[in-house]
Design a protein around this motif. Structure first.
Motif, mmCIF file in Angstrom:
data_model
loop_
_atom_site.group_PDB
_atom_site.id
_atom_site.type_symbol
_atom_site.label_atom_id
_atom_site.label_comp_id
_atom_site.label_asym_id
_atom_site.label_seq_id
_atom_site.Cartn_x
_atom_site.Cartn_y
_atom_site.Cartn_z
ATOM 1 N N MET A 1 0.847 -1.185 0.000
ATOM 2 C CA MET A 1 0.000 0.000 0.000
ATOM 3 C C MET A 1 0.889 1.244 0.000
ATOM 4 S SD MET A 1 -2.559 1.268 2.987
ATOM 5 C CE MET A 1 -4.208 1.428 2.460
ATOM 6 N N ALA A 2 0.626 2.156 -0.885
ATOM 7 C CA ALA A 2 1.415 3.379 -0.981
ATOM 8 C C ALA A 2 1.042 4.316 0.165
ATOM 9 C CB ALA A 2 1.163 4.065 -2.310
ATOM 10 N N GLN A 3 2.050 4.965 0.706
ATOM 11 C CA GLN A 3 1.830 5.902 1.796
ATOM 12 C C GLN A 3 1.312 7.217 1.231
ATOM 13 O OE1 GLN A 3 5.379 6.759 3.984
ATOM 14 N NE2 GLN A 3 4.360 8.136 5.366
ATOM 15 N N THR A 4 0.295 7.771 1.869
ATOM 16 C CA THR A 4 -0.220 9.076 1.480
ATOM 17 C C THR A 4 0.047 10.061 2.608
ATOM 18 O OG1 THR A 4 -2.412 8.716 2.432
ATOM 19 C CG2 THR A 4 -2.080 7.989 0.151
ATOM 20 N N ALA A 5 -0.077 11.329 2.302
ATOM 21 C CA ALA A 5 0.164 12.358 3.317
ATOM 22 C C ALA A 5 -0.761 12.177 4.512
ATOM 23 C CB ALA A 5 -0.006 13.744 2.719
ATOM 24 N N SER A 6 -1.997 11.711 4.286
ATOM 25 C CA SER A 6 -2.935 11.555 5.389
ATOM 26 C C SER A 6 -2.613 10.342 6.250
ATOM 27 C CB SER A 6 -4.367 11.478 4.869
ATOM 28 O OG SER A 6 -4.536 10.330 4.076
ATOM 29 N N ASP A 7 -1.709 9.470 5.795
ATOM 30 C CA ASP A 7 -1.270 8.336 6.608
ATOM 31 C C ASP A 7 -0.233 8.764 7.633
ATOM 32 O OD1 ASP A 7 -2.841 6.427 5.291
ATOM 33 O OD2 ASP A 7 -1.287 6.068 3.787
ATOM 34 N N ARG A 8 0.393 9.895 7.411
ATOM 35 C CA ARG A 8 1.425 10.369 8.325
ATOM 36 C C ARG A 8 0.785 11.239 9.395
ATOM 37 N NH1 ARG A 8 7.047 10.879 5.677
ATOM 38 N NH2 ARG A 8 7.074 12.890 6.714
ATOM 39 N N ILE A 9 1.208 11.016 10.626
ATOM 40 C CA ILE A 9 0.651 11.750 11.754
ATOM 41 C C ILE A 9 1.767 12.374 12.576
ATOM 42 C CG2 ILE A 9 -1.483 10.401 11.901
ATOM 43 C CD1 ILE A 9 -0.163 8.769 14.173
ATOM 44 N N VAL A 10 1.413 13.453 13.259
ATOM 45 C CA VAL A 10 2.326 14.122 14.177
ATOM 46 C C VAL A 10 1.764 13.923 15.581
ATOM 47 C CG1 VAL A 10 3.342 16.320 14.869
ATOM 48 C CG2 VAL A 10 2.976 15.827 12.434
ATOM 49 N N ILE A 11 2.614 13.374 16.444
ATOM 50 C CA ILE A 11 2.229 13.103 17.825
ATOM 51 C C ILE A 11 3.066 14.014 18.710
ATOM 52 C CG2 ILE A 11 2.137 11.359 19.660
ATOM 53 C CD1 ILE A 11 2.287 9.286 17.238
ATOM 54 N N THR A 12 2.416 14.800 19.553
ATOM 55 C CA THR A 12 3.149 15.652 20.485
ATOM 56 C C THR A 12 2.792 15.244 21.912
ATOM 57 O OG1 THR A 12 1.426 17.353 20.370
ATOM 58 C CG2 THR A 12 3.312 17.617 18.918
ATOM 59 N N VAL A 13 3.800 15.274 22.766
ATOM 60 C CA VAL A 13 3.646 14.859 24.157
ATOM 61 C C VAL A 13 4.251 15.952 25.028
ATOM 62 C CG1 VAL A 13 4.174 13.068 25.843
ATOM 63 C CG2 VAL A 13 3.894 12.440 23.433
ATOM 64 N N LEU A 14 3.530 16.357 26.051
ATOM 65 C CA LEU A 14 3.985 17.432 26.924
ATOM 66 C C LEU A 14 3.561 17.142 28.349
ATOM 67 C CD1 LEU A 14 5.209 20.323 27.223
ATOM 68 C CD2 LEU A 14 2.898 21.187 26.822
ATOM 69 N N GLY A 15 4.486 17.344 29.283
ATOM 70 C CA GLY A 15 4.126 17.166 30.687
ATOM 71 C C GLY A 15 5.344 17.150 31.577
ATOM 72 N N GLU A 16 5.118 16.860 32.833
ATOM 73 C CA GLU A 16 6.208 16.775 33.797
ATOM 74 C C GLU A 16 7.012 15.509 33.524
ATOM 75 O OE1 GLU A 16 6.906 16.511 38.610
ATOM 76 O OE2 GLU A 16 4.969 17.168 37.839
ATOM 77 N N ASN A 17 8.330 15.651 33.527
ATOM 78 C CA ASN A 17 9.188 14.510 33.240
ATOM 79 C C ASN A 17 9.058 13.430 34.308
ATOM 80 O OD1 ASN A 17 11.214 13.111 31.768
ATOM 81 N ND2 ASN A 17 12.667 13.667 33.359
ATOM 82 N N ARG A 18 9.013 12.198 33.841
ATOM 83 C CA ARG A 18 9.010 11.032 34.726
ATOM 84 C C ARG A 18 9.395 9.821 33.901
ATOM 85 N NH1 ARG A 18 3.477 11.266 37.086
ATOM 86 N NH2 ARG A 18 3.794 13.412 36.577
ATOM 87 N N ALA A 19 9.825 8.784 34.555
ATOM 88 C CA ALA A 19 10.205 7.553 33.861
ATOM 89 C C ALA A 19 8.973 6.914 33.200
ATOM 90 C CB ALA A 19 10.820 6.568 34.851
ATOM 91 N N GLY A 20 9.172 6.352 32.022
ATOM 92 C CA GLY A 20 8.127 5.568 31.378
ATOM 93 C C GLY A 20 7.299 6.267 30.322
ATOM 94 N N ILE A 21 7.519 7.551 30.088
ATOM 95 C CA ILE A 21 6.700 8.275 29.112
ATOM 96 C C ILE A 21 6.928 7.734 27.705
ATOM 97 C CG2 ILE A 21 6.207 10.501 28.033
ATOM 98 C CD1 ILE A 21 7.061 11.818 30.717
ATOM 99 N N VAL A 22 8.181 7.678 27.275
ATOM 100 C CA VAL A 22 8.479 7.201 25.922
ATOM 101 C C VAL A 22 7.998 5.763 25.767
ATOM 102 C CG1 VAL A 22 10.306 6.736 24.246
ATOM 103 C CG2 VAL A 22 10.413 8.792 25.659
ATOM 104 N N ALA A 23 8.214 4.949 26.778
ATOM 105 C CA ALA A 23 7.791 3.551 26.722
ATOM 106 C C ALA A 23 6.277 3.426 26.566
ATOM 107 C CB ALA A 23 8.250 2.812 27.981
ATOM 108 N N ALA A 24 5.519 4.226 27.300
ATOM 109 C CA ALA A 24 4.058 4.144 27.242
ATOM 110 C C ALA A 24 3.527 4.496 25.857
ATOM 111 C CB ALA A 24 3.437 5.057 28.298
ATOM 112 N N ILE A 25 4.065 5.549 25.268
ATOM 113 C CA ILE A 25 3.601 5.983 23.949
ATOM 114 C C ILE A 25 4.072 5.012 22.870
ATOM 115 C CG2 ILE A 25 3.636 7.861 22.259
ATOM 116 C CD1 ILE A 25 2.107 8.380 25.015
ATOM 117 N N SER A 26 5.328 4.621 22.941
ATOM 118 C CA SER A 26 5.879 3.680 21.955
ATOM 119 C C SER A 26 5.174 2.335 22.007
ATOM 120 C CB SER A 26 7.374 3.482 22.191
ATOM 121 O OG SER A 26 8.056 4.690 22.016
#
Length: 95
Positions: A1-26
């Motif tokens: 399946m060919a990738q289209t512009a609407s298949d690409r998304i931007v995810i932003t995360v903001l908050g107080e730093n703590r362990a596990g944030i990247v792991a939870a989102i990933s």
């Protein structure tokens, strides 16, 4: 399946730093077959920020479901997660 512009998304995360944030989102992205194409993060004082560019052309969830799932994962670790389609993001910020 060919990738289209609407298949690409931007995810932003903001908050107080703590362990596990990247792991939870990933973890959500991995479980839903969303491919992370680029990622940047920084911590200024105790403020955590992360921006991801991802491809959801093979995702197992629809866009709205993915938004909710990521928002819930963010809530669980105390951060705010915003998901936008890349074309909408670019239009809003005139990149």
């Amino acid at each position: 399946m060919a990738q289209t512009a609407s298949d690409r998304i931007v995810i932003t995360v903001l908050g107080e730093n703590r362990a596990g944030i990247v792991a939870a989102i990933s973890k959500v992205l991995g479980e839903t077959n969303v491919d992370i194409r680029d990622i940047t993060q920084s911590i200024i004082e105790d403020i955590f920020t992360m921006t991801m560019l991802a491809d959801m052309s093979a995702a197992t969830l629809e866009f709205a479901e993915l938004q909710k799932t990521l928002a819930d994962a963010g809530d669980a670790v105390g951060v705010t997660v915003t998901v936008q389609r890349e074309d909408v993001f670019k239009f809003m910020y005139r990149l």
